[in-house]
Design a protein around this motif. Structure first.
Motif, PDB file in Angstrom:
ATOM      1  N   LEU A  12       1.064  -1.105  -0.378  1.00 46.56           N
ATOM      2  CA  LEU A  12      -0.160   0.094  -0.152  1.00 46.56           C
ATOM      3  C   LEU A  12       0.967   1.267  -0.024  1.00 46.56           C
ATOM      4  N   ALA A  14      -0.711   4.746  -1.568  1.00 50.03           N
ATOM      5  CA  ALA A  14      -1.030   5.693  -2.190  1.00 50.03           C
ATOM      6  C   ALA A  14      -1.413   6.700  -1.593  1.00 50.03           C
ATOM      7  N   GLY A  15      -1.137   7.167  -0.288  1.00 45.94           N
ATOM      8  CA  GLY A  15      -0.971   8.102   0.889  1.00 45.94           C
ATOM      9  C   GLY A  15       0.025   9.039   0.346  1.00 45.94           C
ATOM     10  N   GLN A  79      -5.066   3.852  -7.114  1.00 47.72           N
ATOM     11  CA  GLN A  79      -6.501   3.957  -5.706  1.00 47.72           C
ATOM     12  C   GLN A  79      -6.895   5.611  -6.522  1.00 47.72           C
ATOM     13  N   PRO A  82      -7.807   8.566  -2.355  1.00 46.33           N
ATOM     14  CA  PRO A  82      -7.986   7.116  -1.803  1.00 46.33           C
ATOM     15  C   PRO A  82      -8.577   7.841  -0.232  1.00 46.33           C
ATOM     16  N   MET A  83      -9.811   5.859  -0.464  1.00 43.12           N
ATOM     17  CA  MET A  83     -10.142   5.975   0.869  1.00 43.12           C
ATOM     18  C   MET A  83     -10.277   4.872   2.134  1.00 43.12           C
ATOM     19  N   GLY A  84      -8.643   5.055   2.267  1.00 45.62           N
ATOM     20  CA  GLY A  84      -8.507   3.998   3.746  1.00 45.62           C
ATOM     21  C   GLY A  84      -8.050   2.795   3.023  1.00 45.62           C
ATOM     22  N   THR A  85      -7.199   2.363   3.579  1.00 44.10           N
ATOM     23  CA  THR A  85      -6.290   1.305   3.839  1.00 44.10           C
ATOM     24  C   THR A  85      -7.147   0.294   3.721  1.00 44.10           C
ATOM     25  N   TYR A 106       3.419  -2.466   3.537  1.00 39.74           N
ATOM     26  CA  TYR A 106       3.172  -0.485   3.389  1.00 39.74           C
ATOM     27  C   TYR A 106       4.486  -0.258   2.810  1.00 39.74           C
ATOM     28  N   TYR A 144      -0.401   4.465  16.812  1.00 36.43           N
ATOM     29  CA  TYR A 144      -0.884   3.672  16.131  1.00 36.43           C
ATOM     30  C   TYR A 144      -2.095   2.654  16.719  1.00 36.43           C
ATOM     31  N   GLY A 145      -2.730   2.121  15.953  1.00 37.65           N
ATOM     32  CA  GLY A 145      -3.818   1.441  15.850  1.00 37.65           C
ATOM     33  C   GLY A 145      -2.767   0.141  17.087  1.00 37.65           C
ATOM     34  N   GLU A 160      -8.011   2.039  16.799  1.00 43.56           N
ATOM     35  CA  GLU A 160      -7.491   3.083  15.907  1.00 43.56           C
ATOM     36  C   GLU A 160      -6.954   3.432  18.147  1.00 43.56           C
ATOM     37  N   ASN A 175      -0.280  -2.377  16.225  1.00 43.78           N
ATOM     38  CA  ASN A 175      -0.450  -2.667  14.720  1.00 43.78           C
ATOM     39  C   ASN A 175       0.804  -2.498  13.823  1.00 43.78           C
TER      40      ASN A 175
HETATM   41  C1  UD1 Z   1      -2.554   2.475   9.786  1.00 48.30           C
HETATM   42  C2  UD1 Z   1      -3.035   1.221  10.466  1.00 48.30           C
HETATM   43  C3  UD1 Z   1      -3.352   1.270  12.071  1.00 48.30           C
HETATM   44  C4  UD1 Z   1      -1.731   1.279  12.356  1.00 48.30           C
HETATM   45  C5  UD1 Z   1      -0.615   1.810  11.209  1.00 48.30           C
HETATM   46  C6  UD1 Z   1       0.770   1.211  11.793  1.00 48.30           C
HETATM   47  C7  UD1 Z   1      -5.723   1.882   9.356  1.00 48.30           C
HETATM   48  C8  UD1 Z   1      -6.904   2.227   9.724  1.00 48.30           C
HETATM   49  N1  UD1 Z   1      -4.250   1.386  10.427  1.00 48.30           N
HETATM   50  O1  UD1 Z   1      -3.275   3.714  10.824  1.00 48.30           O
HETATM   51  O2  UD1 Z   1      -3.661   0.313  12.837  1.00 48.30           O
HETATM   52  O3  UD1 Z   1      -0.983   1.128  13.896  1.00 48.30           O
HETATM   53  O4  UD1 Z   1      -1.257   1.900   9.678  1.00 48.30           O
HETATM   54  O5  UD1 Z   1       1.799   2.206  10.743  1.00 48.30           O
HETATM   55  O6  UD1 Z   1      -5.018   0.541   8.929  1.00 48.30           O
HETATM   56  N2  UD1 Z   1      -2.413   4.251   2.245  1.00 48.30           N
HETATM   57  C9  UD1 Z   1      -3.150   3.765   0.796  1.00 48.30           C
HETATM   58  N3  UD1 Z   1      -4.429   4.265   0.666  1.00 48.30           N
HETATM   59  C10 UD1 Z   1      -5.297   4.860   1.930  1.00 48.30           C
HETATM   60  C11 UD1 Z   1      -4.758   5.216   2.882  1.00 48.30           C
HETATM   61  C12 UD1 Z   1      -3.454   4.423   3.111  1.00 48.30           C
HETATM   62  O7  UD1 Z   1      -2.735   3.119   0.257  1.00 48.30           O
HETATM   63  O8  UD1 Z   1      -6.734   4.684   0.901  1.00 48.30           O
HETATM   64  C13 UD1 Z   1      -1.581   3.505   2.298  1.00 48.30           C
HETATM   65  C14 UD1 Z   1      -0.604   4.665   2.877  1.00 48.30           C
HETATM   66  O9  UD1 Z   1       0.319   5.062   1.381  1.00 48.30           O
HETATM   67  C15 UD1 Z   1       0.946   3.764   3.547  1.00 48.30           C
HETATM   68  C16 UD1 Z   1      -0.445   2.725   4.062  1.00 48.30           C
HETATM   69  O10 UD1 Z   1      -1.018   2.602   3.759  1.00 48.30           O
HETATM   70  O11 UD1 Z   1       1.389   3.277   2.920  1.00 48.30           O
HETATM   71  C17 UD1 Z   1      -1.012   2.940   5.783  1.00 48.30           C
HETATM   72  O12 UD1 Z   1      -1.795   4.026   5.538  1.00 48.30           O
HETATM   73  P1  UD1 Z   1      -1.728   5.538   6.387  1.00 48.30           P
HETATM   74  O13 UD1 Z   1      -2.932   6.586   6.226  1.00 48.30           O
HETATM   75  O14 UD1 Z   1      -0.056   5.891   7.101  1.00 48.30           O
HETATM   76  O15 UD1 Z   1      -2.170   4.793   7.959  1.00 48.30           O
HETATM   77  P2  UD1 Z   1      -2.078   4.718  10.053  1.00 48.30           P
HETATM   78  O16 UD1 Z   1      -3.276   5.615  10.062  1.00 48.30           O
HETATM   79  O17 UD1 Z   1      -0.602   5.483  10.191  1.00 48.30           O
END
Ligand code: UD1
Ligand code: MG
Length: 454
Positions: A12, A14-15, A79, A82-85, A106, A144-145, A160, A175
Motif C-alpha cells: 500500500l 497511495a498516501g 486508488q 484514496p479512501m483508507g487502507t 506498507y 498506532y492502532g 485505532e 498494529n
Molecule cells: C495504519 C493502521 C494502524 C497502524 C498503522 C501502522 C488502519 C486503519 N490503521 O494507520 O492501525 O497502527 O497503520 O503504521 O489501517 N494507504 C493507501 N491508501 C489509503 C490509505 C493509506 O494506500 O487510502 C497506504 C499509505 O500510503 C501507507 C499505508 O497505507 O503506506 C498506511 O496508511 P496510513 O494513512 O499511514 O495509516 P495510519 O493512519 O498510519
C-alpha cells in the motif's frame, strides 16, 4: 522455512506523505541509496510471491517508474481517491490469487525482514487463521492502532488509537500494519467493510472483527518494533535509516568485515564487502560498490559504482565514482578521483590525481598530480596507459591518447599524442641555469620595496 502456499503480496503506497514537507513522493525518499519503495519491493520479491501488486494514488508516475525499474513483474493499481487502507486492498483485490495467502505491506515501512514475514505467513497457515497481524511494542506507541487480544491469545480486534479505552492503550501492543489474510476469505472480509464510523475511510483493520463475526480465528505475531517503524517525517526517515545502517554493519561484521568504528561507516543497501576487508572510520558507500576480501579502505573515502579487487588499498581521502574497477593489490591514494576507470593488478595512483575514462594496465605507476583531460567541453575521450608504464608527476594526458606498455612520460608533460611502448614522452621545456640570478633578483626587489624586506 519456506512458504508452502501460493502468495500474493500487496504494497500500500497511495498516501501522499504530506508530512515529509517537500515535493518528492514519500516512498521515493532514499534510505542507504535505495528508495523506500525499493526496499519494500526487494523484501517482497525475496518471498517469491506469485503476484506482487502495488497500490498508488493518482499523479504518482515517478513512483510507478521506480517500481517498473526495480520490480518489472509488479502490477500497479491506482486508488483514486484514496479512501483508507481497506479501500486500498479492495482496489487491489482483482489482481490477487484466490488461494493461499495475501500479505499486506506498507510502502513506507522499509525495515520489515523476510524472516519476520515468513514467520507471520507460517503462523497464519499453520493455524488456518483468517487474518494474522504483525504486532509490536514501540517505546512511543502514539498514533498506532492497538491489538485487542482474547484470554486464549487470539486476536479479537484492531482499534485505532483515537478509539481506544485507557486499558487497551496501557497494553501497548500495536498494529504494525502488516497482515496476512487467507486468500479464499479475503473477498468476504473486504466485502463486509463499511466506512468507519466517524471517518470517511474504510479501515483494513476492521477485517479482524468481521472475521470474528464469521467465527474465523485471527492471530497476532509479535515482531521487533524496529521492523514496524514507518516513515512519516524527515526525522523518522533519519531514525529508520540509522537502524538500517546498524543492521547492515552488524551483518557485515558477522561475515568477517573489519571495522574499528562501524558507527561512522555509511553503507548502501547493496554494498558487498568480502571477509577480512578493513573499512576504516568515516567511509561512505554510495550504491553499487563491491569490495573484495582483504582490501583496505582508509578513512574519509567515498565510493560509488565501484569494484575493488582483493588486497587493493584505497585512500585515505579517495573518491571513486561509477564505472571504476580497481584490480588486485592496486593502490589509490589520497586526493585521487577516478571515474569510469580501470586500474590493473598492482597499478598505483598514490596522490592528487584525476583519472576519468581511463584504462591503466597492470603495475603502471601514475605520478602525483597526473590529470587525464577527458572532456573537451562536448565529448568524453579515453586515455589508455599500458602495463608497466610510468607517468611522471604533474602530467596532463589529453585524451584520446595512449601511453603504451612500459613507456615513461616525463614529469610535467602535456601529452597530446600517443607514446609508443618503451618510449620516453617528454614535452617539458628545457631548464636554464642563471648563476647568481637569485641573489641579484633579491637585491633588486629589496631596493625597489619602500621600507625594505617583510
Ligand atoms: C495504519 C493502521 C494502524 C497502524 C498503522 C501502522 C488502519 C486503519 N490503521 O494507520 O492501525 O497502527 O497503520 O503504521 O489501517 N494507504 C493507501 N491508501 C489509503 C490509505 C493509506 O494506500 O487510502 C497506504 C499509505 O500510503 C501507507 C499505508 O497505507 O503506506 C498506511 O496508511 P496510513 O494513512 O499511514 O495509516 P495510519 O493512519 O498510519
Ligand atoms: Mg501511517
Amino acid at each position: 522455512m519456506t512458504v508452502v502456499e501460493p502468495l500474493s503480496v500487496v504494497i500500500l503506497a497511495a498516501g501522499r506523505g504530506t508530512r515529509m514537507k517537500n515535493d518528492r513522493p514519500k516512498v521515493l525518499h532514499e534510505m542507504a541509496g535505495l528508495s523506500l519503495i525499493g526496499h519494500v519491493l526487494a523484501t517482497a520479491e525475496a518471498l517469491g510471491p506469485e503476484k506482487l501488486v502495488v497500490v498508488l494514488g493518482r499523479e504518482m508516475e515517478a513512483v510507478a517508474a521506480e517500481i517498473a525499474g526495480r520490480a518489472p513483474a509488479a502490477a500497479i493499481v491506482i486508488q483514486d481517491p484514496p479512501m483508507g487502507t481497506g479501500h486500498a486492498l479492495q482496489v487491489a483485490a482483482p489482481e490477487l490469487l484466490s488461494a493461499g495467502a495475501v500479505l499486506v505491506l506498507y510502502g513506507d515501512t522499509p525495515l520489515m525482514t523476510e524472516a519476520t514475514l515468513r514467520a507471520l505467513l507460517e503462523r497464519r497457515r499453520a493455524e488456518d487463521a483468517a487474518v494474522a497481524v504483525l504486532g509490536m511494542r514501540p517505546p512511543d506507541p502514539a498514533g498506532y492502532g492497538r491489538l485487542r487480544m482474547g484470554e486464549g491469545g487470539e486476536l479479537l480486534a484492531i482499534v485505532e488509537h483515537k478509539h481506544c479505552d485507557p486499558a487497551l492503550l496501557a497494553e501497548g501492543f500495536c498494529n504494525s500494519g502488516v497482515m496476512a489474510l487467507a486468500a479464499e476469505r479475503t473477498a468476504t472480509l473486504l466485502g463486509n467493510l463499511t466506512r468507519h464510523p466517524g471517518s470517511d475511510e474504510f479501515y483494513l483493520t476492521d477485517v479482524v472483527e468481521i472475521a470474528g463475526r464469521h467465527g474465523w480465528p485471527c492471530r497476532a505475531v509479535e515482531a521487533s518494533w524496529i521492523e514496524g517503524q514507518g516513515v512519516n517525517t524527515q526525522a523518522q526517515l533519519a531514525e529508520v535509516a540509522a537502524h538500517f545502517q546498524t543492521r547492515r554493519r552488524t551483518e557485515l561484521m558477522a561475515a568477517g568485515v573489519i571495522m574499528q568504528a562501524p558507527e561512522t561507516v555509511f553503507l548502501a543497501a547493496d554494498t558487498e564487502i568480502g571477509a577480512g576487508a578493513v573499512i576504516e572510520p568515516f567511509v561512505v558507500f554510495g550504491p553499487g560498490v563491491r569490495v573484495a576480501a582483504e582490501a583496505v579502505i582508509h578513512s574519509h573515502s567515498h565510493l560509488a559504482g565501484t569494484e575493488i579487487g582483493r588486497r587493493a588499498e584505497i585512500g585515505p581521502f579517495a573518491r571513486l565514482r561509477p564505472g571504476t574497477v580497481i584490480g588486485e593489490q592496486a593502490k589509490v591514494g589520497n586526493f585521487v578521483e577516478a571515474k569510469n576507470t580501470t586500474l590493473g593488478t598492482g597499478a598505483k595512483a598514490n596522490h592528487l590525481t584525476y583519472l576519468g575514462d581511463c584504462d591503466v594496465g597492470a603495475a603502471a605507476n601514475i605520478g602525483a598530480g597526473t590529470i587525464t583531460c577527458n572532456y573537451d567541453g562536448f565529448n568524453k575521450h579515453r586515455t589508455v596507459i599500458g602495463a608497466g608504464a610510468f607517468v611522471g608527476s604533474n602530467s596532463a594526458l589529453v585524451a584520446p591518447v595512449t601511453v603504451a606498455a612500459d613507456a615513461v612520460v616525463g614529469a610535467g608533460s602535456v601529452v597530446t599524442s600517443d607514446v609508443p611502448a618503451d618510449a620516453l614522452g617528454l614535452t617539458r621545456s628545457p631548464q636554464r641555469i642563471i648563476e647568481g640570478g637569485a641573489r641579484r633578483l633579491r637585491e633588486r626587489l629589496a631596493r625597489e620595496k619602500p621600507g625594505g624586506k617583510g
